[in-house]
Write a protein that holds these residues in place. Structure first.
Motif, PDB file in Angstrom:
ATOM      1  N   ALA A  44       0.839  -1.209   0.000  1.00  0.00           N
ATOM      2  CA  ALA A  44       0.000   0.000   0.000  1.00  0.00           C
ATOM      3  C   ALA A  44       0.868   1.252   0.000  1.00  0.00           C
ATOM      4  N   ALA A  45       1.935   1.249   0.787  1.00  0.00           N
ATOM      5  CA  ALA A  45       2.828   2.411   0.830  1.00  0.00           C
ATOM      6  C   ALA A  45       3.516   2.604  -0.515  1.00  0.00           C
ATOM      7  N   LEU A  46       3.931   1.520  -1.119  1.00  0.00           N
ATOM      8  CA  LEU A  46       4.599   1.612  -2.413  1.00  0.00           C
ATOM      9  C   LEU A  46       3.660   2.176  -3.470  1.00  0.00           C
ATOM     10  N   SER A  47       2.400   1.750  -3.448  1.00  0.00           N
ATOM     11  CA  SER A  47       1.458   2.250  -4.449  1.00  0.00           C
ATOM     12  C   SER A  47       1.041   3.684  -4.156  1.00  0.00           C
ATOM     13  N   ALA A  48       1.298   4.186  -2.944  1.00  0.00           N
ATOM     14  CA  ALA A  48       0.982   5.572  -2.603  1.00  0.00           C
ATOM     15  C   ALA A  48       2.138   6.506  -2.893  1.00  0.00           C
ATOM     16  N   THR A  49       3.217   5.982  -3.455  1.00  0.00           N
ATOM     17  CA  THR A  49       4.372   6.815  -3.762  1.00  0.00           C
ATOM     18  C   THR A  49       3.970   7.912  -4.729  1.00  0.00           C
ATOM     19  N   PRO A  50       4.513   9.097  -4.607  1.00  0.00           N
ATOM     20  CA  PRO A  50       4.124  10.215  -5.474  1.00  0.00           C
ATOM     21  C   PRO A  50       4.374   9.929  -6.947  1.00  0.00           C
ATOM     22  N   TRP A  51       3.616  10.651  -7.754  1.00  0.00           N
ATOM     23  CA  TRP A  51       3.810  10.592  -9.198  1.00  0.00           C
ATOM     24  C   TRP A  51       5.260  10.942  -9.513  1.00  0.00           C
ATOM     25  N   PRO A  52       5.748  10.496 -10.656  1.00  0.00           N
ATOM     26  CA  PRO A  52       7.074  10.976 -11.077  1.00  0.00           C
ATOM     27  C   PRO A  52       7.035  12.502 -11.197  1.00  0.00           C
ATOM     28  N   ASN A  53       8.150  13.156 -10.917  1.00  0.00           N
ATOM     29  CA  ASN A  53       8.171  14.622 -10.935  1.00  0.00           C
ATOM     30  C   ASN A  53       7.773  15.201 -12.284  1.00  0.00           C
ATOM     31  N   TRP A  54       8.180  14.562 -13.385  1.00  0.00           N
ATOM     32  CA  TRP A  54       7.805  15.092 -14.700  1.00  0.00           C
ATOM     33  C   TRP A  54       6.295  15.030 -14.900  1.00  0.00           C
ATOM     34  N   PHE A  55       5.641  13.994 -14.339  1.00  0.00           N
ATOM     35  CA  PHE A  55       4.187  13.927 -14.495  1.00  0.00           C
ATOM     36  C   PHE A  55       3.498  14.912 -13.562  1.00  0.00           C
ATOM     37  N   PHE A  56       4.040  15.114 -12.380  1.00  0.00           N
ATOM     38  CA  PHE A  56       3.497  16.125 -11.470  1.00  0.00           C
ATOM     39  C   PHE A  56       3.522  17.501 -12.138  1.00  0.00           C
ATOM     40  N   ALA A  57       4.633  17.828 -12.806  1.00  0.00           N
ATOM     41  CA  ALA A  57       4.723  19.115 -13.521  1.00  0.00           C
ATOM     42  C   ALA A  57       3.717  19.171 -14.662  1.00  0.00           C
ATOM     43  N   THR A  58       3.574  18.072 -15.396  1.00  0.00           N
ATOM     44  CA  THR A  58       2.609  18.017 -16.493  1.00  0.00           C
ATOM     45  C   THR A  58       1.193  18.222 -15.972  1.00  0.00           C
ATOM     46  N   LEU A  59       0.849  17.535 -14.900  1.00  0.00           N
ATOM     47  CA  LEU A  59      -0.483  17.661 -14.321  1.00  0.00           C
ATOM     48  C   LEU A  59      -0.750  19.087 -13.850  1.00  0.00           C
ATOM     49  N   THR A  60       0.223  19.692 -13.203  1.00  0.00           N
ATOM     50  CA  THR A  60       0.056  21.059 -12.716  1.00  0.00           C
ATOM     51  C   THR A  60      -0.121  22.031 -13.869  1.00  0.00           C
ATOM     52  N   LEU A  61       0.666  21.882 -14.923  1.00  0.00           N
ATOM     53  CA  LEU A  61       0.514  22.754 -16.100  1.00  0.00           C
ATOM     54  C   LEU A  61      -0.835  22.546 -16.772  1.00  0.00           C
ATOM     55  N   TYR A  62      -1.281  21.312 -16.857  1.00  0.00           N
ATOM     56  CA  TYR A  62      -2.589  21.019 -17.459  1.00  0.00           C
ATOM     57  C   TYR A  62      -3.698  21.690 -16.652  1.00  0.00           C
ATOM     58  N   ILE A  63      -3.644  21.533 -15.336  1.00  0.00           N
ATOM     59  CA  ILE A  63      -4.661  22.145 -14.473  1.00  0.00           C
ATOM     60  C   ILE A  63      -4.635  23.666 -14.605  1.00  0.00           C
ATOM     61  N   ALA A  64      -3.444  24.237 -14.728  1.00  0.00           N
ATOM     62  CA  ALA A  64      -3.328  25.694 -14.859  1.00  0.00           C
ATOM     63  C   ALA A  64      -3.830  26.183 -16.220  1.00  0.00           C
ATOM     64  N   ALA A  65      -3.638  25.402 -17.272  1.00  0.00           N
ATOM     65  CA  ALA A  65      -4.047  25.821 -18.618  1.00  0.00           C
ATOM     66  C   ALA A  65      -5.530  25.588 -18.876  1.00  0.00           C
ATOM     67  N   LEU A  66      -6.116  24.629 -18.211  1.00  0.00           N
ATOM     68  CA  LEU A  66      -7.494  24.243 -18.500  1.00  0.00           C
ATOM     69  C   LEU A  66      -8.508  25.379 -18.357  1.00  0.00           C
ATOM     70  N   PRO A  67      -8.520  26.163 -17.281  1.00  0.00           N
ATOM     71  CA  PRO A  67      -9.532  27.221 -17.175  1.00  0.00           C
ATOM     72  C   PRO A  67      -9.391  28.280 -18.275  1.00  0.00           C
ATOM     73  N   ILE A  68      -8.172  28.584 -18.646  1.00  0.00           N
ATOM     74  CA  ILE A  68      -7.962  29.601 -19.677  1.00  0.00           C
ATOM     75  C   ILE A  68      -8.458  29.090 -21.031  1.00  0.00           C
ATOM     76  N   ALA A  69      -8.102  27.859 -21.368  1.00  0.00           N
ATOM     77  CA  ALA A  69      -8.557  27.288 -22.637  1.00  0.00           C
ATOM     78  C   ALA A  69     -10.072  27.117 -22.644  1.00  0.00           C
ATOM     79  N   TYR A  70     -10.626  26.640 -21.552  1.00  0.00           N
ATOM     80  CA  TYR A  70     -12.076  26.459 -21.483  1.00  0.00           C
ATOM     81  C   TYR A  70     -12.784  27.805 -21.533  1.00  0.00           C
ATOM     82  N   GLY A  71     -12.192  28.821 -20.918  1.00  0.00           N
ATOM     83  CA  GLY A  71     -12.756  30.167 -21.007  1.00  0.00           C
ATOM     84  C   GLY A  71     -12.773  30.672 -22.437  1.00  0.00           C
ATOM     85  N   GLY A  72     -11.717  30.385 -23.201  1.00  0.00           N
ATOM     86  CA  GLY A  72     -11.690  30.770 -24.610  1.00  0.00           C
ATOM     87  C   GLY A  72     -12.775  30.077 -25.407  1.00  0.00           C
TER      88      GLY A  72
END
Length: 163
Positions: free
Chosen positions: A28-56
């Motif tokens: 359970a602890a192993l499966s709770a390990t954080p996302w890889p850092n590159w995916f964490f950055a991708t997810l954060t950028l996606y979340i940040a871009a989504l409202p602006i694109a959806y607003g457009g």
């Protein structure tokens, strides 16, 4: 554990149960390990871009780009995000033997995050459509990025506490 051909003693049975519980907790602890850092950055950028694109896409008239361009951007970033999610999950599964999971996280954190974040991200586009003020989109973008970072940090802390 060796039982010398007979039934296990109560001590051996308790030891085997404790070992099984330890293995289950480790998985359970192993499966709770954080996302890889590159995916964490991708997810954060996606979340940040989504409202602006959806607003457009939701704007009454063309805002910065034609509506069709915003729709293309939405489709492209969503497809890219989904592809990278699949790559991250596959790489994690190959590395650890377990799937990336969110169900090991405390429900008191995941439920508000998974219910509240879409409301903020999509709701800001509706507010933008009615008010015409892009401040709502940028605020939702910042809130989403901050929530992503906070959730990731909580994920890291949970993993460190359970490891």
């Amino acid at each position: 554990m060796e039982t010398n051909g007979g039934p296990p003693t109560p001590e051996q049975a308790q030891s085997a149960l404790a070992e099984a519980e330890h293995i289950q907790a480790s998985a359970a602890a192993l499966s709770a390990t954080p996302w890889p850092n590159w995916f964490f950055a991708t997810l954060t950028l996606y979340i940040a871009a989504l409202p602006i694109a959806y607003g457009g896409v939701m704007a009454d008239e063309d805002w910065l780009l034609p509506r069709l361009a915003w729709m293309g951007i939405m489709v492209a970033i969503t497809a890219l995000y989904m592809a990278l999610l699949a790559v991250a999950a596959k790489a994690w599964r190959e590395k650890t033997g377990v799937a990336l999971r969110l169900d090991v996280l405390p429900k008191r954190a995941t439920v508000p995050f998974m219910l509240g974040l879409p409301v903020v991200l999509v709701g800001s586009a509706f507010v933008f459509r009615f008010t015409g003020s892009p401040v709502w989109l940028f605020a939702a973008s910042l809130i989403g990025a901050a929530a992503s970072v906070g959730f990731h940090l909580a994920f890291v802390r949970l993993h460190r506490a359970s490891a």
